[in-house]
Design an enzyme around this catalytic site. Structure first.
Site: not given
Ligand code: GLY
Ligand code: MN
Ligand code: MN
Length: 447
Positions: A41, A248, A265, A276, A355, A359, A366, A389, A393, A410, A412
């Site tokens: 609950d 991820h 991140d 982000d 990637h 975005h 996103h 970003e 890797y 990365r 970003e």
């Molecule tokens: N944190 C998610 C992305 O960078 O897209």
């Molecule tokens: Mn992002």
């Molecule tokens: Mn991110």
């Protein structure tokens, strides 16, 4: 002094008027998100539906927006909200509820009804409407209720009542509106960016070999909440060493080793708007030569991509700019061999960069909005907000010098397209090698 960022509810009413104008005719029905059970609950912290919030700012669960289009004065009321009744017993346990009467006044609706009157009232609101706009397929339980209400109207056909003959996805209109941020939204996004950047500075100051990823995550979350964010905008990635090559990674439960990099991140959500941010830095405060080599390539790619964020440029221009710099950098380090254009054409960079470069960013990390229109990448325009970003890797492999193994980097930032270029919202998070090493050695001047 902080700017006043409390909701100006006339903004939401004006947004609803714009939706009504774009609908032309018909009825729109939009429910907010349900509460979700975490276990037994205990609930997850409540997060409203972004579309619903964009048009209402109404924060409670069990609420439904109904908009009736068809020309000013032709049909009244036009702005309708269903929400929970006041309930002293429940308010003692769970907290304040506006109730329909206060909600109508405060949130600027023409009419409000109790949520438990939906089955009674909604079929009536659908009567003789040519079109029904709702988020088709978003929630199967909601779809079933919606079809039930439609069928309830259809049963009245012989009395001359018509049911909507056209179903339209309500998100088409709202997504495009949300893609272009107004001044109020940009102010909220700046605040989310500032608070999130403070989290990244705290992480830089705190990080030492021997600490755990979770301890750095705690620094971030503390700053997000302390700065006024209601929640993290997404699950934080705090990835030491090889974990940075798992895109991820959210375990955040491993120790941080001397000589490794740490990729973070993480960002907060402020009154519904996400930041982000990704930063990557050495756990011990000093980049090794191999880490420096890769970092400089990713940073140069990121700066080239940001340079390409300007009105009129295609959505993909920043990605293409980043790809050129990343691929050239990989050639320089002998991670790739061959002619630059050919390597890009063949996507030879993919084992190290798999990637896209960004975005849309907004209420959802996103965020909504089409990336292509009529099969072509859409043009950037002032008021759009996006991330940039790029990363590299490098997993262990015989074709790669050992010094580069397990380096995952990365960088970003969050960017707003302006009338003549762009503005980086997240500059307060250090990103040059010199700035990172300086903050790690001596702390940052702005805290
Ligand atoms: N944190 C998610 C992305 O960078 O897209
Ligand atoms: Mn992002
Ligand atoms: Mn991110």
């Amino acid at each position: 002094m902080q700017p006043d960022l409390t909701p100006d509810l006339a903004i939401q009413r004006a947004r609803r008027d714009r939706v009504l104008e774009k609908m032309g005719a018909g009825v729109l029905v939009l429910a907010t998100a349900p509460e979700r059970i975490r276990n037994r609950d205990a609930h997850f912290p409540y997060r409203y539906d972004s579309h619903f919030h964009y048009l209402t700012a109404f924060p409670e669960p069990e609420a439904v927006l109904v908009l009736i289009a068809g020309g000013v004065g032709k049909r009244e009321p036009r702005h309708i909200l269903f929400c929970r009744e006041k309930n002293m017993e429940r308010e003692i346990w769970d907290g304040f509820r506006y109730g329909p009467e206060a909600a109508r006044e405060i949130f600027q609706f023409d009419a409000t009804f109790a949520y438990d009157k939906l089955d009674e009232e909604l079929p009536r609101l659908l009567e003789n409407q040519p079109a029904l706009h709702y988020a088709i397929g978003f929630d199967t339980a909601w779809d079933a209720r919606m079809l039930g209400w439609l069928n309830a109207v259809r049963t009245k056909a012989r009395t001359g009542v018509g049911a909507p003959a056209t179903l339209i996805d309500a998100r088409a209109i709202i997504d495009e509106m949300r893609l272009i941020k107004d001044a109020h939204e940009l102010a909220l996004m700046r605040r989310a960016a500032d608070i999130s950047a403070a989290g990244h500075r705290a992480a830089l100051r705190a990080c030492k070999p021997g600490m755990g990823e979770w301890e750095i995550e705690a620094e971030l979350l503390y700053q997000f909440r302390k700065g006024g964010c209601q929640a993290p905008a997404y699950t934080s990635i705090v990835a030491g060493g090889a974990n940075a090559c798992v895109l991820h990674y959210i375990g955040n439960d491993q120790p941080l080793h001397d000589g490794d990099l740490l990729l973070i991140d993480a960002a907060g959500e402020y009154h519904g708007y996400a930041a982000d941010i990704t930063r990557t830095f050495p756990v011990n405060g000093r980049f090794s030569p191999a880490q420096r080599d890769i970092y400089e390539i990713v940073l140069a790619a990121q700066l080239a991509a940001i340079e390409a964020v300007k009105p009129g440029n295609a959505w993909n221009a920043p990605h293409d700019a980043a790809l050129r710099v990343l691929t050239q950098g990989m050639r320089d380090l002998k991670l790739l061999a061959g002619e630059l254009d050919g390597l890009i054409e063949l996507e030879a960079y993919k084992p190290f960069y798999m990637h896209k470069t960004g975005h849309w960013l907004g209420m959802d990390v996103h965020d909504v909005g089409e990336y292509k229109l009529n099969g072509e990448w859409r043009a950037l325009q002032a008021g759009m907000t996006l991330t940039v970003e790029p990363g590299l890797y490098i997993r262990p492999s015989e074709e790669v010098p050992k010094a580069f193994w397990n380096i995952g980097i990365r960088i970003e930032d969050d960017i707003a397209v302006t009338a003549d270029g762009c503005q980086v919202l997240t500059t307060a998070a250090p990103k040059s090698i010199a700035d990172i090493e300086e903050v790690m050695a001596h702390g940052s001047r702005c805290d």
